[in-house]
Motif scaffolding. Structure first.
Motif, PDB file in Angstrom:
ATOM      1  N   ALA A 144       0.824  -1.203   0.000  1.00  0.00           N
ATOM      2  CA  ALA A 144       0.000   0.000   0.000  1.00  0.00           C
ATOM      3  C   ALA A 144       0.862   1.259   0.000  1.00  0.00           C
ATOM      4  CB  ALA A 144      -0.932  -0.013   1.205  1.00  0.00           C
ATOM      5  N   VAL A 150      -4.482   2.809  -3.938  1.00  0.00           N
ATOM      6  CA  VAL A 150      -4.701   1.636  -3.089  1.00  0.00           C
ATOM      7  C   VAL A 150      -6.192   1.345  -2.987  1.00  0.00           C
ATOM      8  CG1 VAL A 150      -4.397   0.605  -0.808  1.00  0.00           C
ATOM      9  CG2 VAL A 150      -2.633   2.126  -1.738  1.00  0.00           C
ATOM     10  N   ASN A 152      -8.648  -0.969  -0.870  1.00  0.00           N
ATOM     11  CA  ASN A 152      -8.650  -1.764   0.363  1.00  0.00           C
ATOM     12  C   ASN A 152      -9.618  -2.937   0.245  1.00  0.00           C
ATOM     13  OD1 ASN A 152      -8.671  -2.767   2.943  1.00  0.00           O
ATOM     14  ND2 ASN A 152      -9.545  -0.955   3.900  1.00  0.00           N
TER      15      ASN A 152
END
Length: 337
Positions: A144, A150, A152
């Motif tokens: 990350a 990024v 999640n």
């Protein structure tokens, strides 16, 4: 002596209890997906726009279970018009990195975000200046921290009875890949015809690419009689052309009706053999179903199914009245459509 895992007897479990375990796994994963859908935001949009803007290929990188998911993500992207290939993290370090170019975008998939082989690939992408999208379940992981974008994919817990195997997390990775592929397809304005062009050999491709004209026989196969002939003469035409029906046209060759073997049976029931002497123009169906040659063959099948008929007349696209041929439902189904 301790028995090996595969030598131990299983736990006694009834069918209903076993079914409930399966349902619990499914519901658990569904709940994780619902939570992820609610929390996804700008990062998903940025990732989709980056994929859409890519002038090279989407290089999906992964290892282990995430690698299996990565292969599917790459295949889905390509299926929806985004050039992509999967790069096995271990193989990449032994020569396969040579396939990566500056204009490519790296899509790194790792639940922990700390898999050594995956992280070892990052410097190469960074040296090239390629954008990196990290799909990881740990937002502060090394992956990350070194990704430009990024996404999640963290979950509260896995779905297997031990809460250990990559189940919920792997499913979420897969769904995020599907979401990105779908969002990119939306940005591309992908049409059914485009999708079919990527799948010409499959059933979907045949359904979306095959036109009525492609399955239409030569003109001499068209069963056709004029309005003033007898039912008996029309019967010869029906039998000879083997469609179970014949077009009926006026003196100028314009379509005025259709006469089928079903019409013949009903006529014989009412009038007996005398029916064969009747004028076909007085016995035909005056509003026959028809379709143009440029329409999809799948549309022809749908029309036949909706109207519960087995043959469809193909008419000229310009005047809509000149019969060009006839297609039979069985022939379309046999062709794989």
């Amino acid at each position: 002596m301790t028995s090996l895992p595969w030598e131990r007897e299983g736990v006694a479990c009834g069918d209903e209890e076993l079914l409930q375990t399966g349902r619990t796994v499914i519901r658990h994963e569904a709940a994780e997906l619902a939570r992820a859908a609610d929390r996804m935001g700008e990062e998903l949009v940025r990732a989709a726009r980056a994929i859409h803007a890519c002038r090279g290929r989407i290089v999906v990188v992964g290892l282990g279970k995430s690698g299996h998911i990565g292969r599917k993500i790459s295949a889905t992207l390509a299926s929806l018009g985004t050039p992509s290939f999967f790069l096995h993290a271990a193989e990449g370090m032994h020569g396969d990195l040579g396939m990566v170019r500056r204009e490519d975008v790296g899509l790194f998939v790792s639940n922990s975000g700390a898999t050594a082989e995956v992280l070892a690939m990052l410097p190469h992408f960074k040296r090239l200046g390629s954008l990196v999208i990290g799909v990881t379940g740990v937002p502060d992981s090394p992956l990350a921290r070194h990704s430009d974008i990024v996404v999640n994919t963290g979950v509260e817990s896995e779905a297997d009875p031990l809460r250990l195997a990559p189940t919920s997390s792997a499913t979420l990775q897969l769904v995020v890949g599907d979401a990105l592929a779908g969002m990119t397809a939306r940005l591309r304005g992908l049409r059914e015809e485009d999708f079919a062009a990527f799948h010409p050999g499959g059933t979907l491709g045949r359904r979306l690419l095959t036109r009525v004209a492609d399955v239409l026989g030569p003109p001499e196969q068209l069963p056709k009689v004029e309005e003033n002939v007898s039912v008996k003469d029309a019967l010869f035409e029906i039998t000879d052309k083997k469609f179970g029906a014949t077009c009926v046209v006026d003196g100028a060759g314009r379509l005025t009706g259709i006469f089928t073997d079903g019409d013949l049976r009903r006529l014989m029931e009412r009038h007996g053999v005398e029916a064969l002497k009747r004028r076909i123009g007085d016995c035909m169906t005056r509003t026959p179903s028809a379709i143009e040659p440029g329409r999809l063959a799948a549309d022809a099948i749908r029309v036949m199914e909706e109207r519960e008929i087995s043959v469809l007349i193909v008419v000229d696209e310009i005047d809509g009245k000149t019969p060009l041929g006839m297609i039979h439902l069985h022939d379309l189904l046999r062709s794989g459509l």
